[in-house]
Design a protein around this motif. Structure first.
Motif, short mmCIF file in Angstrom:
data_model
loop_
_atom_site.label_atom_id
_atom_site.label_comp_id
_atom_site.label_asym_id
_atom_site.label_seq_id
_atom_site.Cartn_x
_atom_site.Cartn_y
_atom_site.Cartn_z
N MET A 1 -16.12 -2.60 -5.13
CA MET A 1 -15.08 -2.13 -4.21
C MET A 1 -14.02 -3.21 -4.08
O MET A 1 -14.34 -4.41 -4.08
CB MET A 1 -15.68 -1.82 -2.83
CG MET A 1 -16.59 -0.60 -2.78
SD MET A 1 -17.32 -0.31 -1.13
CE MET A 1 -18.66 -1.53 -1.14
N LEU A 2 -12.76 -2.81 -3.98
CA LEU A 2 -11.64 -3.73 -3.82
C LEU A 2 -11.20 -3.72 -2.36
O LEU A 2 -11.01 -2.65 -1.78
CB LEU A 2 -10.45 -3.32 -4.69
CG LEU A 2 -10.70 -3.08 -6.18
CD1 LEU A 2 -9.41 -2.58 -6.85
CD2 LEU A 2 -11.19 -4.35 -6.86
N ILE A 3 -11.03 -4.89 -1.78
CA ILE A 3 -10.61 -4.97 -0.38
C ILE A 3 -9.43 -5.92 -0.23
O ILE A 3 -9.15 -6.75 -1.10
CB ILE A 3 -11.77 -5.40 0.55
CG1 ILE A 3 -12.26 -6.82 0.21
CG2 ILE A 3 -12.91 -4.41 0.44
CD1 ILE A 3 -13.34 -7.32 1.18
N GLY B 1 0.81 -1.21 0.00
CA GLY B 1 0.00 0.00 0.00
C GLY B 1 0.84 1.26 0.00
O GLY B 1 0.48 2.25 0.64
N SER B 2 1.96 1.24 -0.71
CA SER B 2 2.87 2.40 -0.75
C SER B 2 2.48 3.38 -1.84
O SER B 2 3.18 4.37 -2.05
CB SER B 2 4.31 1.93 -0.97
OG SER B 2 4.41 1.01 -2.04
N LYS B 3 1.39 3.14 -2.51
CA LYS B 3 0.88 4.05 -3.54
C LYS B 3 -0.63 4.14 -3.40
O LYS B 3 -1.31 3.14 -3.20
CB LYS B 3 1.24 3.51 -4.93
CG LYS B 3 0.66 4.31 -6.08
CD LYS B 3 1.02 3.67 -7.42
CE LYS B 3 0.38 4.41 -8.58
NZ LYS B 3 0.72 3.80 -9.88
N LYS B 4 -1.15 5.36 -3.50
CA LYS B 4 -2.60 5.54 -3.42
C LYS B 4 -3.23 5.11 -4.73
O LYS B 4 -2.78 5.47 -5.81
CB LYS B 4 -2.93 7.01 -3.14
CG LYS B 4 -4.38 7.25 -2.79
CD LYS B 4 -4.59 8.70 -2.35
CE LYS B 4 -6.05 8.95 -1.97
NZ LYS B 4 -6.26 10.35 -1.50
N ARG B 5 -4.31 4.32 -4.63
CA ARG B 5 -4.95 3.77 -5.82
C ARG B 5 -6.46 4.00 -5.76
O ARG B 5 -7.02 4.24 -4.69
CB ARG B 5 -4.66 2.27 -5.93
CG ARG B 5 -3.18 1.93 -6.08
CD ARG B 5 -2.98 0.44 -6.03
NE ARG B 5 -1.60 0.06 -6.34
CZ ARG B 5 -0.62 -0.02 -5.46
NH1 ARG B 5 -0.86 0.27 -4.18
NH2 ARG B 5 0.59 -0.38 -5.83
N LYS B 6 -7.11 3.86 -6.89
CA LYS B 6 -8.56 3.94 -6.96
C LYS B 6 -9.11 2.56 -6.62
O LYS B 6 -8.87 1.59 -7.34
CB LYS B 6 -9.00 4.37 -8.37
CG LYS B 6 -10.49 4.64 -8.51
CD LYS B 6 -10.78 5.22 -9.90
CE LYS B 6 -12.28 5.52 -10.08
NZ LYS B 6 -13.07 4.29 -10.17
N LEU B 7 -9.85 2.47 -5.52
CA LEU B 7 -10.28 1.18 -4.98
C LEU B 7 -11.74 0.86 -5.24
O LEU B 7 -12.21 -0.19 -4.81
CB LEU B 7 -10.01 1.14 -3.48
CG LEU B 7 -8.55 1.38 -3.05
CD1 LEU B 7 -8.44 1.36 -1.53
CD2 LEU B 7 -7.64 0.33 -3.66
N TYR C 1 -9.85 -4.46 8.21
CA TYR C 1 -10.39 -3.10 8.23
C TYR C 1 -11.06 -2.75 6.91
O TYR C 1 -12.16 -2.19 6.89
CB TYR C 1 -9.28 -2.09 8.55
CG TYR C 1 -9.11 -1.84 10.02
CD1 TYR C 1 -10.00 -1.04 10.71
CD2 TYR C 1 -8.07 -2.43 10.73
CE1 TYR C 1 -9.85 -0.81 12.08
CE2 TYR C 1 -7.92 -2.22 12.09
CZ TYR C 1 -8.81 -1.41 12.76
OH TYR C 1 -8.68 -1.20 14.12
N SER C 2 -10.42 -3.09 5.80
CA SER C 2 -11.01 -2.74 4.50
C SER C 2 -12.31 -3.50 4.29
O SER C 2 -13.27 -2.96 3.71
CB SER C 2 -10.02 -3.04 3.37
OG SER C 2 -9.74 -4.42 3.24
N GLY C 3 -12.39 -4.75 4.74
CA GLY C 3 -13.63 -5.51 4.62
C GLY C 3 -14.76 -4.88 5.40
O GLY C 3 -15.90 -4.79 4.92
N ARG C 4 -14.45 -4.40 6.61
CA ARG C 4 -15.49 -3.75 7.41
C ARG C 4 -15.94 -2.44 6.78
O ARG C 4 -17.13 -2.13 6.72
CB ARG C 4 -14.99 -3.51 8.83
CG ARG C 4 -16.12 -3.00 9.73
CD ARG C 4 -15.69 -2.88 11.16
NE ARG C 4 -16.86 -2.59 11.99
CZ ARG C 4 -16.89 -1.67 12.94
NH1 ARG C 4 -15.82 -0.94 13.19
NH2 ARG C 4 -17.97 -1.48 13.66
N TYR C 5 -14.98 -1.63 6.30
CA TYR C 5 -15.34 -0.36 5.69
C TYR C 5 -16.18 -0.57 4.42
O TYR C 5 -17.11 0.18 4.14
CB TYR C 5 -14.09 0.44 5.34
CG TYR C 5 -13.26 0.86 6.53
CD1 TYR C 5 -13.86 1.15 7.76
CD2 TYR C 5 -11.88 0.97 6.44
CE1 TYR C 5 -13.10 1.53 8.86
CE2 TYR C 5 -11.12 1.36 7.53
CZ TYR C 5 -11.72 1.63 8.74
OH TYR C 5 -10.96 2.01 9.81
N ALA C 6 -15.85 -1.61 3.66
CA ALA C 6 -16.62 -1.90 2.44
C ALA C 6 -18.05 -2.29 2.80
O ALA C 6 -19.01 -1.89 2.12
CB ALA C 6 -15.95 -3.00 1.63
#
Length: 412
Positions: free
Chosen positions: A292-294, A280-286, A314-319
């Motif tokens: 949504m990509l998790i 995750g060292s680069k910001k991407r369009k998720l 965390y990403s799963g919960r936010y999605a």
């Protein structure tokens, strides 16, 4: 022609990210279908470390899940992380206890992922389909039509949550995220028995050895006297230097002055496996129209420590939270779902930025050694580094220049 299953949400992938999204949706009483190409239990090549984030997020979804994880037998308690610099200075970072117990664990992915699958099977709102891969994604006006290669399984979903890993065809072909060697890590994992000198409190060990820089070597203690051992190096470096990671791992265990003593009686108990870590060292369009990509499909692994399971949860919960809002508004547009990206980078972004900076520090051993020395004598730095592993909001302090100014002039 087989009947088409219809659902508001289809989750592709039943690993930690996908399972967490499903479990959170269950709490909202939102039915979903989860599809995975594997039949569980199945192995997944990984470091097997569960940081304090994991128990924190499971407790926030349902404390009963957290209690069952704590009660799981086939895992090792971990009370922190030990960083070892190239000059062999070491820094212990303790996790904050949860209910007077260990916040972190080391647990083989075959065990942990199956634990989450069993949790899904407890939920009447989750339909789990194992042993089937989704190969076709067709965006239609009212949702995605999903299908396996034979067409025997067809699902119509208003929204899809993509959680099928770093090599997801959806991530590459639809979302347009490609593997970039400077934002990707190559890793090797091996299981050993009888490794000496493991930390009495089960600390995860990250060794930034001079021979492996800018990569690192790890030792994660497991139950029954076993340990997960491996190396991880940026793919860009592996390609440029034409490195043989297997040979580097073996040379380290045989020739490193400290480690060869710890491994003199160690026995390799399984084959050495390789895997890739999408950093995750680069910001991407998720997100985009109806998706949504998790987890690893969204390239969210910590660039410094290589820890990905916590961020996956965390990403799963936010999605799932964003899915709830989209369903309530009956709006699955890219504009509606971009709030997911904003949440990810608001909550996880400061940590990922900090970790990317620390990753670059490793290229300068003298500076990294100095930071380690500073941390050994600075309680404030140790406490904030500890917060990296379980308190998302506090990590933002570590991205502010003012913090480092204070750090340099206050060694208390």
């Amino acid at each position: 022609m087989n009947t088409i299953k219809e659902t508001d949400v289809c989750i592709i992938g039943a690993g930690p990210a996908g399972a967490t999204a499903a479990l959170q949706l269950h709490q909202y009483n939102i039915p979903c279908i989860v599809v995975d190409k594997a039949v569980f239990p199945r192995d997944k090549v990984c470091g097997d470390g569960l940081s304090g984030k994991v128990l924190t997020i499971l407790n926030s979804i349902d404390p009963a899940i957290g209690e069952r994880l704590v009660g799981l037998q086939d895992k090792e308690e971990s009370w922190g992380v030990t960083f070892v610099a190239s000059n062999r200075a070491s820094l212990d970072i303790a996790y904050k206890p949860v209910n007077d117990g260990a916040a972190g664990f080391v647990c083989k992915r075959m065990v942990f992922d199956n634990f989450l699958v069993d949790e899904m099977k407890r939920c009447g709102t989750i339909e789990l389909i194992e042993g089937t891969a989704i190969d076709t994604y067709t965006l239609q006006q009212d949702g995605y039509l999903l299908s396996d290669a034979s067409g025997s399984l067809r699902i119509k979903a208003k929204l899809i949550i993509v959680a099928n890993g770093a090599h997801s065809s959806f991530t590459k072909d639809v979302a347009g995220i490609q593997m970039e060697p400077k934002h990707y890590c190559a890793g090797l994992r091996a299981y050993y028995k009888n490794v000496e000198g493991l930390h009495p409190k089960g600390h995860l060990e990250l060794h930034f050895l001079k021979s492996l820089l800018p990569g690192y070597f790890w030792i994660f203690p497991l139950p029954n006297g076993e340990a997960n051992v491996g190396v991880g190096i940026l793919s860009e470096v592996v390609r440029k230097r034409k490195l043989n990671l297997r040979k580097m791992l073996q040379d380290t265990l045989e020739n490193d002055p400290m480690l060869k003593e710890r491994f003199k009686d160690a026995v390799l108990i399984d084959k050495i496996d390789g895997y890739g870590l999408p950093l995750g060292s680069k910001k991407r369009k998720l997100s985009g129209e109806r998706y949504m990509l998790i987890g690893d499909a969204g390239h969210l692994i910590d660039p410094f420590t290589g820890e990905g399971i916590g961020n996956a949860l965390y990403s799963g919960r936010y999605a799932a939270q964003q899915a709830k809002l989209a369903i309530a508004a009956n709006n699955f547009s890219a504009e509606q779902l971009k709030a997911y990206d904003e949440t990810i980078y608001y909550k996880l972004g400061p940590e990922l930025k900090l970790s990317a900076r620390l990753q670059k520090l490793v290229h300068r051993p003298w500076l990294f050694n100095y930071l380690m020395k500073l941390g050994m004598g600075n309680k404030q730095l140790r406490e904030l580094m500890s917060c990296m592993f379980y308190e998302l909001d506090l990590r933002k302090k570590l991205t502010k220049p003012s913090f480092y100014v204070k750090l340099l002039f206050n060694r208390a």
